[in-house]
Design a protein around this motif. Structure first.
Motif, PDB file in Angstrom:
ATOM      1  N   LEU A  79     -37.730  -3.715  10.981  1.00 57.36           N
ATOM      2  CA  LEU A  79     -38.350  -4.681  11.546  1.00 57.36           C
ATOM      3  C   LEU A  79     -39.781  -4.346  12.235  1.00 57.36           C
ATOM      4  CD1 LEU A  79     -38.206  -7.692  12.937  1.00 57.36           C
ATOM      5  CD2 LEU A  79     -36.736  -6.336  14.643  1.00 57.36           C
ATOM      6  N   LEU A  80     -39.679  -3.308  13.047  1.00 60.82           N
ATOM      7  CA  LEU A  80     -40.680  -2.711  13.838  1.00 60.82           C
ATOM      8  C   LEU A  80     -41.628  -2.482  12.720  1.00 60.82           C
ATOM      9  CD1 LEU A  80     -41.993  -2.058  16.527  1.00 60.82           C
ATOM     10  CD2 LEU A  80     -40.590   0.225  16.508  1.00 60.82           C
ATOM     11  N   ALA A  81     -41.365  -1.728  11.749  1.00 64.38           N
ATOM     12  CA  ALA A  81     -42.432  -1.052  10.867  1.00 64.38           C
ATOM     13  C   ALA A  81     -43.132  -2.300  10.216  1.00 64.38           C
ATOM     14  CB  ALA A  81     -41.792  -0.179   9.613  1.00 64.38           C
ATOM     15  N   ASP A  82     -42.307  -3.292   9.916  1.00 64.91           N
ATOM     16  CA  ASP A  82     -43.103  -4.507   9.300  1.00 64.91           C
ATOM     17  C   ASP A  82     -44.174  -5.079  10.394  1.00 64.91           C
ATOM     18  OD1 ASP A  82     -41.579  -4.955   6.875  1.00 64.91           O
ATOM     19  OD2 ASP A  82     -40.230  -6.320   7.607  1.00 64.91           O
ATOM     20  N   LEU A  83     -43.736  -5.463  11.726  1.00 64.30           N
ATOM     21  CA  LEU A  83     -44.676  -5.933  12.594  1.00 64.30           C
ATOM     22  C   LEU A  83     -45.745  -5.136  12.828  1.00 64.30           C
ATOM     23  CD1 LEU A  83     -41.648  -7.452  14.911  1.00 64.30           C
ATOM     24  CD2 LEU A  83     -43.329  -8.724  13.194  1.00 64.30           C
ATOM     25  N   GLU A  84     -45.433  -3.694  12.824  1.00 63.11           N
ATOM     26  CA  GLU A  84     -46.747  -2.755  13.056  1.00 63.11           C
ATOM     27  C   GLU A  84     -47.487  -2.928  12.067  1.00 63.11           C
ATOM     28  OE1 GLU A  84     -46.287   1.000  15.261  1.00 63.11           O
ATOM     29  OE2 GLU A  84     -44.410   0.909  14.206  1.00 63.11           O
ATOM     30  N   ARG A  85     -47.126  -3.090  10.581  1.00 60.59           N
ATOM     31  CA  ARG A  85     -47.936  -2.955   9.268  1.00 60.59           C
ATOM     32  C   ARG A  85     -48.883  -4.204   9.380  1.00 60.59           C
ATOM     33  NH1 ARG A  85     -44.174  -2.703   6.362  1.00 60.59           N
ATOM     34  NH2 ARG A  85     -44.170  -4.696   5.304  1.00 60.59           N
ATOM     35  N   GLY A  87     -50.563  -5.379  11.622  1.00 63.47           N
ATOM     36  CA  GLY A  87     -51.787  -5.285  12.660  1.00 63.47           C
ATOM     37  C   GLY A  87     -51.891  -6.002  14.016  1.00 63.47           C
ATOM     38  N   GLN A  88     -51.018  -6.746  13.932  1.00 68.62           N
ATOM     39  CA  GLN A  88     -50.785  -7.622  15.123  1.00 68.62           C
ATOM     40  C   GLN A  88     -50.309  -7.266  16.409  1.00 68.62           C
ATOM     41  OE1 GLN A  88     -52.621 -10.674  15.279  1.00 68.62           O
ATOM     42  NE2 GLN A  88     -53.496 -10.075  13.231  1.00 68.62           N
ATOM     43  N   PHE A  89     -49.430  -6.006  16.132  1.00 68.70           N
ATOM     44  CA  PHE A  89     -48.499  -5.524  17.243  1.00 68.70           C
ATOM     45  C   PHE A  89     -48.526  -4.101  17.582  1.00 68.70           C
ATOM     46  CE2 PHE A  89     -46.640  -9.222  15.224  1.00 68.70           C
ATOM     47  CZ  PHE A  89     -46.356 -10.179  16.153  1.00 68.70           C
ATOM     48  N   ARG A  90     -48.405  -3.725  18.716  1.00 71.14           N
ATOM     49  CA  ARG A  90     -48.383  -2.499  19.147  1.00 71.14           C
ATOM     50  C   ARG A  90     -47.007  -2.020  19.676  1.00 71.14           C
ATOM     51  NH1 ARG A  90     -49.331  -0.214  24.162  1.00 71.14           N
ATOM     52  NH2 ARG A  90     -50.569  -2.075  24.761  1.00 71.14           N
ATOM     53  N   ALA A  91     -46.447  -1.015  19.030  1.00 69.10           N
ATOM     54  CA  ALA A  91     -45.065  -0.775  19.414  1.00 69.10           C
ATOM     55  C   ALA A  91     -44.869  -0.100  20.948  1.00 69.10           C
ATOM     56  CB  ALA A  91     -44.409   0.232  18.763  1.00 69.10           C
ATOM     57  N   ILE A  92     -44.061  -0.695  21.684  1.00 66.59           N
ATOM     58  CA  ILE A  92     -43.771   0.111  22.843  1.00 66.59           C
ATOM     59  C   ILE A  92     -42.224   0.716  22.875  1.00 66.59           C
ATOM     60  CG2 ILE A  92     -43.145  -0.534  25.266  1.00 66.59           C
ATOM     61  CD1 ILE A  92     -45.859  -0.722  24.623  1.00 66.59           C
ATOM     62  N   ASP A  93     -42.108   1.825  23.177  1.00 66.52           N
ATOM     63  CA  ASP A  93     -40.935   2.582  22.861  1.00 66.52           C
ATOM     64  C   ASP A  93     -39.567   2.000  23.656  1.00 66.52           C
ATOM     65  OD1 ASP A  93     -39.121   4.423  22.454  1.00 66.52           O
ATOM     66  OD2 ASP A  93     -39.693   6.137  23.651  1.00 66.52           O
ATOM     67  N   GLY A  94     -38.938   1.644  22.715  1.00 64.83           N
ATOM     68  CA  GLY A  94     -37.417   0.892  23.159  1.00 64.83           C
ATOM     69  C   GLY A  94     -36.313   1.672  22.789  1.00 64.83           C
ATOM     70  N   LYS A  95     -36.505   2.848  22.176  1.00 60.39           N
ATOM     71  CA  LYS A  95     -35.325   3.753  21.788  1.00 60.39           C
ATOM     72  C   LYS A  95     -34.309   4.058  22.728  1.00 60.39           C
ATOM     73  CE  LYS A  95     -38.031   5.845  18.025  1.00 60.39           C
ATOM     74  NZ  LYS A  95     -38.614   6.712  17.426  1.00 60.39           N
ATOM     75  N   GLN A  96     -34.585   4.225  23.995  1.00 57.78           N
ATOM     76  CA  GLN A  96     -33.735   4.911  25.039  1.00 57.78           C
ATOM     77  C   GLN A  96     -32.940   3.484  25.555  1.00 57.78           C
ATOM     78  OE1 GLN A  96     -33.300   7.986  24.940  1.00 57.78           O
ATOM     79  NE2 GLN A  96     -34.991   8.015  23.556  1.00 57.78           N
ATOM     80  N   ALA A  97     -33.453   2.219  25.308  1.00 57.57           N
ATOM     81  CA  ALA A  97     -32.814   1.172  25.973  1.00 57.57           C
ATOM     82  C   ALA A  97     -31.278   0.982  25.293  1.00 57.57           C
ATOM     83  CB  ALA A  97     -33.513  -0.073  26.054  1.00 57.57           C
TER      84      ALA A  97
END
Length: 445
Positions: A79-85, A87-97
């Motif tokens: 899901l995140l890779a799709d949205l990043e690809r 070009g409309q989104f910048r990933a904010i780290d949510g891995k520790q949540a």
């Protein structure tokens, strides 16, 4: 294809365009293409590498989904890779949540992390082996729920479900339709076997539609996504087939004297336009997919090839060397005089028109390099959108927001997607493989 082979291919293609004026040259060109294609390395697994920074990317956090570690696919990562690809989104780290769709987000904390949107969810394996996928999208700035996603799928459809979820989130946050659940087609060669693949829009999940000991080139999606047209050399000459993907049934659509090449579907799906040399030279013909006599569209002493339709089907764009060097022209499908479209440079090929009719992507030779270009059709303004030097065969996404093309990155073959301004690119590349001839399919029903 190694660097030397690629440069030989390009120099041969250039010589073909400048020196050839009869039908024998197309055969020579195809023969050279065939020779070089036999030296392509084997297909390998894709990976997605997103690079670049856009001007107005929305900060988005995706938390790892509860229960996905026991599944065969990491739905949140897809899901995140799709949205990043996109070009409309910048990933904010949510891995520790640690949260899922039933959690109450701490909006203050997520605002401190500079997230504007948040996605969390879960995968639950049911007794029958299927997965219950649930997710929620929150507006962090407004502190409210923006959308929910629920679906029960088999393990085999986990990737597709992740793509569909990405489409929903993309549409909620941008207002435009997402393309992550669409497919691409491309061709590989492994050892002595050529394969036509159909894959997810990120290049993963590839399924072989056709394998042959002879080359397969120029795949083209039908408007419904149910068929592919392509050229196969299995009869020791280029022949155009149409191929129903669901059943695997194939049909010879053009097997006339000489070469039959470069098919493209009309927007209504009733016909193809292709290059035939049946009457001497290499000219464009309209071919009814149900059969019948082809209708000749162009009349020139040069080579007319690489047709591409306007979205409404009224115009056909194509490449011709009628003026002495390859340039892009357009003409009414109903007939009439061709009008030249490209004027900058002496070598412009491979046109493709965006589904919204606003853009034309093509490849131009600039200083000996082959560069992906983007033209605003209303103004004629053109910009180069790649940093690579061996770009080929662009194809638009069905929402007109991205383009896929073949190129070479750091000495290796790759498929790339790019935003139309060239600011965000994603590399879909095999570790040691080669992939060619991409074509982006339509929206799936």
């Amino acid at each position: 294809m190694n660097s030397a082979a690629r440069m030989f291919f390009f120099s041969t293609r250039s010589a073909f365009a400048h020196a050839c004026s009869d039908r024998a040259c197309l055969s020579l060109f195809l023969a050279v293409l065939l020779l070089l294609f036999t030296h392509l390395p084997a297909h390998a697994q894709f990976r997605v590498e997103v690079t670049g920074v856009g001007l107005t990317q929305l900060p988005l956090a995706v938390v790892p989904f509860k229960g996905e570690d026991s599944a065969s696919q990491k739905v949140s990562a897809i899901l995140l890779a799709d949205l990043e690809r996109s070009g409309q989104f910048r990933a904010i780290d949510g891995k520790q949540a640690i949260m899922d769709e039933s959690s109450s987000p701490d909006f203050v904390q997520w605002r401190q992390r500079n997230a504007d949107a948040l996605v969390a969810g879960s995968l639950t394996r049911l007794a029958d082996g299927r997965y219950d996928i649930r997710a929620r999208l929150w507006d962090v700035v407004g502190g409210q729920l923006r959308g929910e996603y629920k679906e029960v799928v088999t393990a085999a459809d986990l990737r597709l479900s992740a793509h569909r979820m990405a489409d929903q989130i993309y549409e909620k946050l941008t207002g435009d339709k997402g393309v992550f659940a669409t497919r691409i087609a491309y061709v590989t060669k492994a050892a002595a076997r050529y394969t036509l693949w159909v894959a997810d829009s990120d290049g993963e999940g590839a399924q072989a539609a056709l394998a042959s000991p002879e080359p397969i080139i120029s795949p083209s999606w039908s408007p419904t996504g149910s068929h592919l047209a392509y050229v196969s050399f299995e009869s020791k000459k280029p022949v155009i087939y149409t191929h129903e993907l669901a059943s695997g049934k194939r049909r010879i659509t053009a097997n006339f004297r000489g070469s039959n090449s470069a098919p493209t579907w009309s927007p209504d799906g009733r016909s193809l336009v292709a290059t035939l040399s049946r009457d001497g030279g290499s000219q464009l013909f309209q071919i009814n997919v149900e059969g019948g006599e082809p209708r000749r569209l162009t009349q020139s002493n040069g080579i007319d090839t690489e047709p591409a339709f306007s979205p409404d089907g009224s115009q056909v764009y194509f490449v011709s060397d009628r003026g002495g060097s390859p340039q892009i022209y357009k003409m009414p499908l109903s007939g009439g005089s061709p009008e030249r479209v490209t004027f900058a440079g002496t070598y412009n090929i491979s046109p493709t028109i965006s589904p919204d009719g606003r853009w034309m992507a093509y490849v131009s030779r600039i200083g000996g390099q082959f560069k992906l270009q983007m033209m605003d059709l209303s103004s004629g303004q053109t910009s180069s959108i790649s940093e690579t030097s061996a770009d080929e065969k662009p194809s638009f996404s069905p929402n007109s927001k991205l383009v896929v093309y073949a190129t070479q990155v750091q000495g290796r073959e790759a498929l790339m997607t790019s935003t139309l301004d060239g600011k965000i690119k994603a590399r879909l590349a095999g570790q040691s493989g080669d992939i060619r001839e991409p074509d982006w399919g339509p929206f799936r029903n």
